[in-house]
Write a protein that holds these residues in place. Structure first.
Motif, PDB file in Angstrom:
ATOM      1  N   ILE A  61       0.845  -1.204   0.000  1.00  0.00           N
ATOM      2  CA  ILE A  61       0.000   0.000   0.000  1.00  0.00           C
ATOM      3  C   ILE A  61       0.882   1.256   0.000  1.00  0.00           C
ATOM      4  O   ILE A  61       0.585   2.238  -0.685  1.00  0.00           O
ATOM      5  N   TYR A  95       2.014   1.585  -3.466  1.00  0.00           N
ATOM      6  CA  TYR A  95       0.915   2.055  -4.313  1.00  0.00           C
ATOM      7  C   TYR A  95       0.755   3.575  -4.187  1.00  0.00           C
ATOM      8  O   TYR A  95       0.680   4.282  -5.189  1.00  0.00           O
ATOM      9  N   ASP A 130       1.968   4.767  -7.622  1.00  0.00           N
ATOM     10  CA  ASP A 130       0.839   4.640  -8.540  1.00  0.00           C
ATOM     11  C   ASP A 130      -0.175   5.775  -8.403  1.00  0.00           C
ATOM     12  O   ASP A 130      -0.784   6.184  -9.378  1.00  0.00           O
ATOM     13  N   ILE A 156      -2.595  13.107  -0.927  1.00  0.00           N
ATOM     14  CA  ILE A 156      -2.880  13.600   0.424  1.00  0.00           C
ATOM     15  C   ILE A 156      -4.130  12.927   0.982  1.00  0.00           C
ATOM     16  O   ILE A 156      -4.167  12.538   2.142  1.00  0.00           O
ATOM     17  N   TRP A 167      -5.195   9.930   0.311  1.00  0.00           N
ATOM     18  CA  TRP A 167      -4.803   8.593   0.747  1.00  0.00           C
ATOM     19  C   TRP A 167      -4.086   8.653   2.096  1.00  0.00           C
ATOM     20  O   TRP A 167      -4.353   7.857   2.985  1.00  0.00           O
ATOM     21  N   LEU A 168      -3.164   9.612   2.218  1.00  0.00           N
ATOM     22  CA  LEU A 168      -2.396   9.705   3.463  1.00  0.00           C
ATOM     23  C   LEU A 168      -3.308  10.013   4.648  1.00  0.00           C
ATOM     24  O   LEU A 168      -3.158   9.433   5.724  1.00  0.00           O
ATOM     25  N   VAL A 169      -4.267  10.919   4.430  1.00  0.00           N
ATOM     26  CA  VAL A 169      -5.190  11.249   5.517  1.00  0.00           C
ATOM     27  C   VAL A 169      -6.034  10.025   5.870  1.00  0.00           C
ATOM     28  O   VAL A 169      -6.218   9.700   7.046  1.00  0.00           O
ATOM     29  N   LEU A 170      -6.506   9.300   4.828  1.00  0.00           N
ATOM     30  CA  LEU A 170      -7.319   8.104   5.085  1.00  0.00           C
ATOM     31  C   LEU A 170      -6.538   7.055   5.875  1.00  0.00           C
ATOM     32  O   LEU A 170      -7.084   6.370   6.725  1.00  0.00           O
ATOM     33  N   ILE A 171      -5.254   6.937   5.561  1.00  0.00           N
ATOM     34  CA  ILE A 171      -4.421   5.952   6.261  1.00  0.00           C
ATOM     35  C   ILE A 171      -4.156   6.390   7.703  1.00  0.00           C
ATOM     36  O   ILE A 171      -4.129   5.576   8.617  1.00  0.00           O
ATOM     37  N   THR A 172      -3.994   7.700   7.894  1.00  0.00           N
ATOM     38  CA  THR A 172      -3.645   8.209   9.228  1.00  0.00           C
ATOM     39  C   THR A 172      -4.851   8.253  10.173  1.00  0.00           C
ATOM     40  O   THR A 172      -4.701   8.063  11.374  1.00  0.00           O
ATOM     41  N   LEU A 173      -6.025   8.484   9.606  1.00  0.00           N
ATOM     42  CA  LEU A 173      -7.204   8.755  10.431  1.00  0.00           C
ATOM     43  C   LEU A 173      -7.509   7.679  11.497  1.00  0.00           C
ATOM     44  O   LEU A 173      -7.712   8.017  12.662  1.00  0.00           O
ATOM     45  N   ILE A 223       3.054   1.902   7.431  1.00  0.00           N
ATOM     46  CA  ILE A 223       2.842   2.470   6.096  1.00  0.00           C
ATOM     47  C   ILE A 223       3.591   3.790   5.944  1.00  0.00           C
ATOM     48  O   ILE A 223       4.295   4.000   4.949  1.00  0.00           O
ATOM     49  N   TYR A 237       6.403   4.569   3.176  1.00  0.00           N
ATOM     50  CA  TYR A 237       5.980   5.499   2.129  1.00  0.00           C
ATOM     51  C   TYR A 237       6.993   6.637   1.972  1.00  0.00           C
ATOM     52  O   TYR A 237       7.383   6.995   0.865  1.00  0.00           O
ATOM     53  N   GLN A 291      -0.004  -2.573 -11.246  1.00  0.00           N
ATOM     54  CA  GLN A 291      -0.645  -1.395 -10.661  1.00  0.00           C
ATOM     55  C   GLN A 291      -2.066  -1.725 -10.221  1.00  0.00           C
ATOM     56  O   GLN A 291      -2.499  -1.354  -9.134  1.00  0.00           O
ATOM     57  N   SER A 333      -4.680  -2.289  -2.003  1.00  0.00           N
ATOM     58  CA  SER A 333      -4.704  -1.105  -1.141  1.00  0.00           C
ATOM     59  C   SER A 333      -6.118  -0.755  -0.704  1.00  0.00           C
ATOM     60  O   SER A 333      -6.341  -0.407   0.455  1.00  0.00           O
ATOM     61  N   LEU A 369      -8.641  -1.673   7.519  1.00  0.00           N
ATOM     62  CA  LEU A 369      -8.315  -0.660   8.527  1.00  0.00           C
ATOM     63  C   LEU A 369      -9.574  -0.053   9.146  1.00  0.00           C
ATOM     64  O   LEU A 369      -9.610   0.231  10.332  1.00  0.00           O
ATOM     65  N   TYR A 370     -10.593   0.149   8.317  1.00  0.00           N
ATOM     66  CA  TYR A 370     -11.783   0.841   8.810  1.00  0.00           C
ATOM     67  C   TYR A 370     -12.846  -0.096   9.361  1.00  0.00           C
ATOM     68  O   TYR A 370     -13.762   0.345  10.044  1.00  0.00           O
TER      69      TYR A 370
END
Lengths: 284, 269
Positions: A86, A89, A93, A99, A101-107, A167, A171, B9, B16, B23-24
């Protein structure tokens, strides 16, 4: 002269905080690990090695230490293995919505740790969401009992809880890689897989190493997860320590357990860093 | 070759999204079952109800714990951000000797497990015959929030243009005026982000509060106590749902603030 002292007085309250609220208590904990318990629940402050001797003599303690280290190692490996793709990705990709994606991962990381672990207990339980869901869908007729209260449920829960910490560093190190290197490799005829093994993977090792340390060190001392989903076979050293400060009421012994676990983790982390340095040095 | 790359990809993309779902998943489970009309948290769903939320609002001990948590979190957020602002200012604006080792000391609370922080503080406070309670929890929370605050504020303040401050000093402002009217406004989004994030850390923290809160339980300590009673599980789910949604909102706002018009290189952090 005055100007040069400015950064030091700006820093002094923070350093004082760490010294008085972390380093001093740790020193006191260390000293307390050589105390004993007198009759009537008072501390006997004459110094003795009895607590450490007790740990060595009774085999149960070594088992729990080894189990904690084993569980944390498994969590570290699993989390990194799942996090790498991930991170790759998002770094290579994803073009426009990085940003997001990063926020979603961090939340999820910012939500209550206790509640996330509790959610896993509810999901994996005998009459829990997974079992009852599978039964009502007709996939199984009997709830599966091995989902909860064992080391595996601790590993699953912890690798979920610490995903963000794997992650993000991976990253960051992937993002830093000079894309020209990869273009050059593919121009010179390297297959994508080969250039991944020869360029991307070695260059992302700092992130992987950082992730391993960030996950391994705190998970050895995790209390909530083994207490909620571990059951008797999934108990870890932190549960043992908590018991000494709680029900067992033997603080000096709890202090000695804490000292040994800090020492073990520090030693393992140092060994791992040295080993990882050597490994990456050979690649470069 | 290009086809193979595209397949790779696609695979990574699918993985992902799946991972994000994983995760959620636990966080989405809580709200779903908090509206379910049954004491048992299992499928099939029984029916929609809001009675667990009503049960919550009728319980005075929850309100007490909530109030305690809010007080502690406010104090911890303000104090750790204040300390973080001073440290970040020193480390980004001035040249400090031994910067690396100082930063190491600042980040130390991040690598010590909360359990160890809890029991060592407990041992020290007990040895000093100091009482436990709210203020002891604040002490522990300021400690664990401080490194986060420094990191957030440093990433905000690193990109500052020095010439703005120099211009202000040249035009006759004092150091304090320059800080108040030039540095602080520029750092403000970082300061707010730090306050919000450290607030969330303190508000959600369980283990240190578990050892130090004594007879003034915080909300997570209260929840921990409720987990033993099966009949209380649904209303605990409702409480958890409420907490999670509030922290989502707070954190999303803080992240947006922190990343908005931040220096370019921030995009990678």
């Amino acid at each position: 002269m005055r100007k040069n002292s400015v950064p030091y007085w700006l820093l002094s309250p923070g350093i004082l905080l760490v010294s008085v609220v972390l380093l001093l208590p740790l020193a006191i904990l260390f000293v307390a690990s050589f105390w004993g318990m007198a009759q009537g629940g008072e501390f006997d402050t004459s110094l003795t090695f009895a607590n450490y001797q007790k740990m060595l003599e009774r085999p149960g303690y070594a088992t729990i230490f080894l189990r904690s280290i084993g569980i944390s190692s498994a969590v570290t490996l699993l989390t990194i293995a799942l996090a790498y793709p991930i991170a790759y990705y998002v770094a290579f990709d994803v073009r426009h919505r990085k940003i997001l994606w990063l926020v979603l991962i961090t939340l999820p990381f910012w939500t209550s740790y206790l509640l996330r672990v509790f959610a896993w207990k509810v999901i994996l339980g005998w009459n829990g969401i997974l079992n009852s869901g599978l039964v009502s869908l007709g996939i199984i007729d009997q709830p599966i009992g091995i989902l909860l209260y064992n080391p595996l449920s601790v590993i699953i829960t912890l690798s979920h809880a610490w995903a963000t910490f794997a992650i993000l560093p991976i990253y960051l190190s992937l993002e830093k890689i000079d894309r020209n290197l990869l273009d050059a490799a593919s121009d010179l005829g390297d297959s994508p897989w080969r250039s991944f093994l020869r360029i991307t993977l070695p260059l992302s090792m700092p992130g992987v190493i950082a992730a391993a340390l960030i996950i391994f060190i705190p998970t050895v001392g995790d209390y909530i997860t083994p207490a909620l989903v571990g059951g008797p076979d999934g108990l870890m050293v932190s549960n043992l320590i908590q018991a000494q400060f709680g029900r067992a009421n033997n603080w000096p012994f709890g202090a000695a357990l804490s000292v040994v676990s800090i020492a073990c983790v520090t030693l393992l982390a140092l060994m791992f860093t040295a080993f990882a340095r050597k490994l990456t040095a050979r690649i470069h | 070759m290009a086809g193979m790359r595209r397949i790779g990809q696609r695979l990574r993309g699918t993985f992902s999204w799946g991972y994000l779902f994983f995760l959620y998943l636990p966080i989405l489970i809580l709200p779903l079952f908090s509206f379910n009309d049954s004491y048992y948290i299992s499928f099939p769903l029984k029916g929609f109800t809001t009675r667990w939320y009503q049960e919550l609002s009728a319980d005075p001990s929850i309100l007490g714990a909530l109030l305690t948590s809010l007080q502690i979190a406010c104090a911890a957020a303000v104090l750790s951000t204040l300390l973080g602002l001073m440290s970040a200012r020193a480390l980004t604006r001035h040249r400090v000797r031994g910067e690396k080792s100082l930063l190491g000391v600042i980040m130390l609370p991040l690598v010590v497990p909360e359990l160890i922080i809890g029991v060592s503080l407990l041992t020290m406070l007990n040895h000093a015959s100091a009482g436990l309670g709210k203020w002891a929890v604040v002490l522990g929370h300021v400690l664990i929030c401080y490194p986060f605050s420094v990191a957030i504020l440093m990433s905000r303040m690193e990109g500052f243009d020095k010439s703005l401050e120099e211009a202000s000093l040249d035009l006759g402002s004092t150091h304090w005026q320059t800080f108040r009217w030039v540095v602080l406004p520029l750092a403000l989004p970082g300061v707010i982000a730090s306050v919000l994030l450290t607030f969330t850390i303190s508000f959600d923290e369980f283990l240190i509060a578990f050892f130090l809160s004594s007879n003034e339980p915080t909300l997570p300590v209260y929840i921990w106590g409720q987990l033993r009673f099966p009949k209380k599980l649904p209303s605990t789910l409702a409480l958890g749902t409420a907490i999670i949604f509030v922290s989502f909102a707070v954190v999303a706002f803080a992240e947006w603030l922190r990343r908005r018009d931040a220096p370019k290189k921030e995009a990678s952090q």
